[in-house]
Design a protein around this motif. Structure first.
Motif: not given
Length: 317
Positions: A16-20, A97-98, A100-101, A105
């Motif tokens: 998955y693509s991490r979100v800043d 996305q956020a 899911t991130q 975690e």
């Protein structure tokens, strides 16, 4: 489509693509957030800011300049390939996305996929570290009942059984003081409607009620292996233990409370994959499950009391 919890766990194996979150916080520019859970009772969206609801059937796409309603659905519940589905927000993809991130975690800290409610609260708290966000939580205590209704088929599990609610409250306990969240705090006395202890069950129960350390009984429960075909005699013994634990006064729990044991006990009250892993028999038994909420209440109250004492001690230093 797999069951919703199975669907969520599949995302643990996916890239998955991490979100800043710093960038996301400024993009969303949230100032006032209201998070409304699925507990019973009427609700109204906030008159200003953004209102988050979950798996909502009352979600409306209509919004005003001062009021935005956003629905967050479990991806499996919404029959989506994604872990979450966000509706009603112009940045729904980034929010998905956020979430899911954050959920990925949280998973190792809980031993299972987190609820959408805790995931959203945690995301909002993380965003508030970058921009000032006022967060209010309503209709949510992270304490759904494990008492099985009489009409639930014996082979069916309660949907809430797949989450570690004691673990979720443990994590949320660090956030609650900074949020407007009155329903989170538990009273000292559990008001569950417990059946009276059957004195005919033997002297073992009454003796342990008077003198025993409740964590010793929890440890004995943990020694047994989850199984659907446990002998009837063993179930009777464990039912005695559950009755004892449910009726143990809170001051006894607090006297013996060891935080490591409280965390270890979390595993007794959930099964994150009930289709493929056997559950503790009492999670699937109508009679035995009626005692679980009182036991969990005492465990959660022990953690709540410890957290309050820790905050008080730190302020005094």
């Amino acid at each position: 489509m797999p069951k919703s919890h199975t669907h969520m766990h599949q995302h643990l194996q996916m890239p998955y693509s991490r979100v800043d979150l710093h960038t996301l916080a400024h993009q969303l520019a949230l100032k006032q957030v209201t998070i409304i859970g699925n507990a019973s009772g009427n609700w109204q969206p906030a008159t200003a800011g953004t209102t988050f609801i979950f798996n909502g059937t009352q979600w409306h796409e209509k919004s005003t300049q001062n009021n935005l309603i956003v629905n967050i659905a479990n991806g499996g519940f919404a029959e989506s390939k994604y872990a979450f589905v966000v509706q009603g927000h112009p940045q729904s993809d980034l929010l998905t996305q956020a979430l899911t991130q954050v959920a990925i975690e949280l998973t190792p800290k809980l031993g299972c996929w987190p609820s959408s409610g805790l995931t959203t609260i945690m995301l909002m708290q993380q965003l508030s570290q970058h921009v000032q966000v006022q967060v209010q939580v309503q209709r949510m205590s992270l304490f759904p009942s494990l008492a099985r209704p009489n009409d639930l088929p014996p082979e069916d599990h309660l949907p809430c059984m797949v989450h570690n609610w004691l673990g979720e409250r443990r994590i949320a306990q660090t956030l609650a003081p900074t949020l407007d969240w009155p329903e989170f705090t538990l009273p000292a006395v559990c008001l569950a409607n417990l059946a009276a202890v059957n004195k005919a069950r033997g002297s073992q129960t009454s003796m342990m009620m008077k003198t025993g350390n409740p964590f010793d009984l929890l440890a004995r429960l943990q020694e047994s292996t989850p199984s659907a075909d446990m002998p009837h005699s063993a179930k009777n013994i464990q039912l005695d233990w559950l009755i004892t634990l449910a009726h143990t006064p809170i001051d006894v729990w607090l006297k013996y409370a060891d935080l490591k044991q409280v965390i270890n006990a979390e595993a007794l009250f959930f099964n994150h994959m009930p289709e493929s892993k056997p559950s503790y028999w009492y999670l699937m038994d109508t009679k035995a499950s009626q005692y679980l909420d009182a036991i969990r209440h005492s465990l959660a109250y022990c953690w709540q009391t410890h957290s309050a004492k820790t905050r008080t001690d730190s302020h005094l230093l």
